[in-house]
Design an enzyme around this catalytic site. Structure first.
Site, mmCIF file in Angstrom:
data_model
loop_
_atom_site.group_PDB
_atom_site.id
_atom_site.type_symbol
_atom_site.label_atom_id
_atom_site.label_comp_id
_atom_site.label_asym_id
_atom_site.label_seq_id
_atom_site.Cartn_x
_atom_site.Cartn_y
_atom_site.Cartn_z
ATOM 1 N N GLU A 1 70.535 -14.216 36.981
ATOM 2 C CA GLU A 1 70.364 -13.047 35.833
ATOM 3 C C GLU A 1 70.290 -11.701 36.017
ATOM 4 O O GLU A 1 70.561 -10.710 35.181
ATOM 5 C CB GLU A 1 68.573 -13.586 34.810
ATOM 6 C CG GLU A 1 69.494 -15.145 34.356
ATOM 7 C CD GLU A 1 69.984 -15.054 33.049
ATOM 8 O OE1 GLU A 1 70.377 -14.413 32.082
ATOM 9 O OE2 GLU A 1 70.771 -16.347 33.025
ATOM 10 N N SER B 1 34.750 -64.855 4.443
ATOM 11 C CA SER B 1 33.554 -65.268 5.914
ATOM 12 C C SER B 1 33.272 -64.403 6.680
ATOM 13 O O SER B 1 31.939 -64.853 6.733
ATOM 14 C CB SER B 1 33.459 -66.811 6.035
ATOM 15 O OG SER B 1 33.942 -67.609 4.772
#
Length: 798
Positions: free
Chosen positions: A90, A469
């Site tokens: 770059e 239950s």
């Protein structure tokens, strides 16, 4: 000579004027474009969007959340080789220029003069920082001038290493990766420090145009770009010619990291964590805040829970026969692409989608769904398998009656028999399982349904269902906390309850007949509804409602007698938390899926364990000054009562409705729960150190059949899970709290007894049965005679 002197004087004066005019023009331009420049000093406090990572208890990553997948890494942690690769690709003069590249600027002006309206040119790394952090992506001469001015200011303010750090953590490198750390993981499943020269060069070539160098779609271009970067590195002297050429000769092999909750069958668990993080911190902090979340998830136990639940759901579903194909497709020509378009369920492995290619009396020939290549293309390979009638036994029809060509079905490969599969189908029934530490509330495992990919609705936390239950232990615990003993005797006889609307409620036992008088223990062990209703009427529903609130089962339970049989609605995780409090001696806990949350800087911002640690900050430790944890948890039940209920629920497994679990040969306590018309099936239980709850039911509640019972379908899931989870752990009895007296009694009458058939019953001080009874052996009943004795009391309820 004078003429020449005057001429040169004129030229000098003209040149000076031109210089002054140019300088004034440049100064005016600089002044004009500098007026609206953003403040470059804000880069000092820059906090980039960083992804949140979710970890299991063992540290493995189970999920990541981000709009931009980024892990911020400081410059001193980035290898020199990686920096040199990006600089070569770059901005080769990065360490020597002052922020702008004159050659690049001249090239941009040249393009503009030539009439090309699209600006271009070799921006420096500093200019890219200015553009990406402070400016818009607009491409114009004005924006270029602003970019250059900002770059000079940035260079004057920050070090080269800081500028490079900002750049390498900001850039888009494709595959949703922002910054070098995330890219290293997502392309090569490596940390930045592990990248090879060839891998670093490939990543350095991506900022220009990540999509143009996709390693699957544009493989040759990607290799060329990588080699270009390697050439630049050799030219710049960063690597030797030999090393560079060797790296160029390497194949480009990309190994994307896959972070998926499906790896641990943890889709429901992780989504519950995500929802909590969103509710606690909001969208921005969740997706950009860089949180590190340490969850309570035990990956091994999660896989066990998933297997146990899926096996149980399939067991129930296959008992009700084959329902038909998953989908239908046209298989004219190549069936692969058509089958590949059918969305698979990623969390039902090893099940696979298949299409019926041919049907005969003896079996099916099926084509297995082809995988997709990483480029998105359908794999060319076509796998064919055979499904025999013996491997479709739940079909209940002949193969020719049940299948047609083009049917899409689920199949499972058969181990040790290549090319052969068995028929599978997605169950209609659903359910959930939760495993928890009863002392801390830490959830080790949670599965909220058969497949998270099929349905994200979490039946463990979101489904409001009747516990049936499985609520009864809290009715009996309230009684034991208010004057009853495990040997208190109640009538198991028909009862009529007048309702406010004038009607009469006549509760019934699950099994008709077999009436008589029985102990409280017997009432839970055999889940007697009539005994439970009588008990609830005796002690009063307001006390039971308060117990339910303290245990977190209901926030505000209606004080109706039907609620004593579990007619309200709650969730699996609430019920498991409540049973955990019975297991831990009555201490209040709060279920949690998260141990700790840290912000991006490593500071702890949430911790589930709020216990104070005395002496933890000491310089050195000795037996005399060991650190101590101070547990200030609320005591919601007398520890003696909690043990009595635990002991009674051990009897559920030894002699009662959970007797199928006796084969495990371990100290376990638990309770079945079957609601009216078997719309909900439960089993919740625990060992001394692990609480587990199982629920089964249709998402739209309906009967599971006249023969469906929790003991038949829910308890086996609990059994299968516990068998795996406790396999390598020694068996241990439940802890008996000080004050409990264990006395040998007859389990039927509750009277003192010895010898064969007797059991050890747990009594609080002063409540043990007498050595003998007067009255010539008449029926003993030490239950309170009326509501006035205990109904309005508080007993041991804290």
């Amino acid at each position: 000579m004078r003429m020449f002197a005057r001429f040169f004087a004129f030229l000098f004066a003209a040149g000076a004027i031109v210089f002054i005019v140019a300088a004034v023009g440049v100064g005016a331009a600089v002044y004009t474009f500098s007026k609206d420049l953003p403040d470059h000093t804000q880069l000092k406090d820059y906090e980039p969007p960083v992804m949140t990572r979710v970890h299991a208890a063992d540290g493995s990553v189970v999920a990541e959340y981000a709009h931009e997948r980024r892990l911020y890494i400081p410059a001193n942690a980035i290898p020199k080789l990686v920096k040199e690769a990006f600089i070569s690709a770059e901005d080769k003069n990065f360490y020597t220029h002052n922020g702008i590249d004159p050659e690049g600027m001249l090239r941009a002006v040249k393009v503009l003069v030539e009439g090309n309206k699209r600006m271009q040119g070799a921006s420096t790394i500093t200019q890219q920082v200015a553009k990406n952090f402070l400016l818009t992506p607009e491409r114009s001469m004005e924006r270029k001038i602003q970019e250059a001015l900002l770059s000079v200011r940035i260079e004057q303010t920050y070090s080269k290493e800081k500028i490079l750090e900002l750049y390498l953590n900001k850039i888009n490198l494709g595959l949703g990766s922002y910054g070098i750390a995330a890219a290293a993981l997502n392309y090569f499943d490596k940390s930045v420090q592990e990248l090879t020269l060839a891998e670093a060069a490939y990543l350095a070539g991506l900022p220009k145009a990540p999509n143009n160098y996709n390693p699957w779609r544009n493989h040759d271009a990607a290799v060329d770009r990588r080699n270009y970067v390697l050439n630049r590195m050799m030219e710049n002297g960063y690597v030797s010619r030999a090393d560079g050429e060797a790296a160029k000769a390497e194949p480009l092999v990309v190994n994307p990291r896959s972070v998926s909750a499906n790896s641990f069958a943890a889709g429901y668990f992780v989504e519950e964590v995500r929802r909590e993080l969103y509710d606690r911190y909001g969208d921005r902090k969740l997706y950009e805040g860089g949180l590190s979340v340490r969850t309570t998830l035990d990956p091994k136990m999660q896989l066990m829970a998933r297997k146990a639940l899926v096996d149980g759901l399939v067991r129930f579903d296959e008992a009700h026969g084959y329902r038909g194909p998953y989908k239908q497709i046209n298989i004219g020509g190549d069936w692969g692409p058509a089958l590949a378009e059918v969305p698979p369920l990623g969390d039902v492995t090893p099940w696979r989608l298949a299409v019926v290619l041919d049907v005969s009396d003896s079996g099916l020939r099926v084509g297995l769904q082809p995988a997709r290549e990483k480029s998105g293309e359908v794999a060319r390979a076509r796998e064919i398998a055979t499904l025999s009638a013996d491997n479709a036994r739940f079909l209940r029809k002949k193969l020719r009656q049940a299948f047609t060509v083009g049917d899409v079905i689920f199949v499972e490969p058969i181990d040790g028999r290549p090319g052969q599969v068995r028929l599978r189908q997605i169950p209609e029934i659903s359910g959930a399982i939760v495993a928890m530490d009863p002392f801390t509330g830490r959830v080790f495992a949670m599965v909220g349904g058969f497949s998270f990919d099929q349905s994200v609705f979490n039946r463990a936390t979101q489904a409001q269902r009747q516990p049936g239950s499985s609520f009864k232990p809290f009715v009996y615990a309230t009684a034991l906390d208010n004057g009853y003993t495990p040997s208190s005797v109640l009538q198991d006889e028909p009862i009529e309850i007048a309702q406010p609307d004038g009607s009469v409620w006549r509760p019934e036992n699950f099994e008709s007949g077999h009436y008589g008088s029985h102990t409280l223990r017997y009432g839970i062990e055999h889940s007697k509804n009539l005994m439970t209703v009588r008990l609830a009427r005796d002690i009063g529903m307001p006390l039971i409602a308060e117990t339910a609130r303290r245990f977190g089962i209901y926030d505000n339970m209606a004080p109706l007698l039907s609620m004593s049989l579990g007619a309200g609605e709650t969730t699996v995780i609430r019920m498991v938390s409540a049973y955990s409090m019975l297991a831990n001696g009555g201490k209040q806990i709060k279920a949690t899926l998260i141990d700790r949350i840290q912000d991006r800087w490593g500071h702890t911002i949430y911790r589930h364990d709020e216990r104070e640690c005395l002496g933890c900050d000491a310089d050195r430790f000795s037996p005399d000054n060991e650190p101590k944890l101070v547990d200030k948890s609320e005591q919601v039940l007398d520890p003696l009562t909690a043990y009595q209920i635990t002991s009674i629920m051990e009897g559920v497994i030894q002699r009662g409705t959970g007797v199928s679990l006796k084969e495990l040969g371990r100290h376990l306590a638990g309770k079945t729960g079957t609601t009216n018309e078997a719309k909900d099936l439960w089993f919740i239980g625990y060992s001394p150190d692990l609480a587990v709850g199982v629920f089964l039911g249709y998402d739209k509640p309906r009967s599971m059949g006249d023969s469906a019972q929790a003991a038949t379908y829910a308890a086996p899931i609990f059994r299968d899970f516990m068998k795996m989870a406790l396999a390598n752990k020694p068996d241990a009895p439940f802890r008996v709290p000080p004050g409990i007296k264990l006395i040998s009694v007859d389990p039927k009458s509750g009277a003192r007894a010895s010898g064969q058939g007797s059991i050890l019953e747990a009594f609080k001080p002063g409540t043990a049965p007498p050595d003998s009874y007067e009255g010539g052996g008449g029926q003993r009943n030490d239950a309170p005679a009326n509501d006035n004795q205990v109904g309005g009391g508080t007993g041991g309820l804290y």
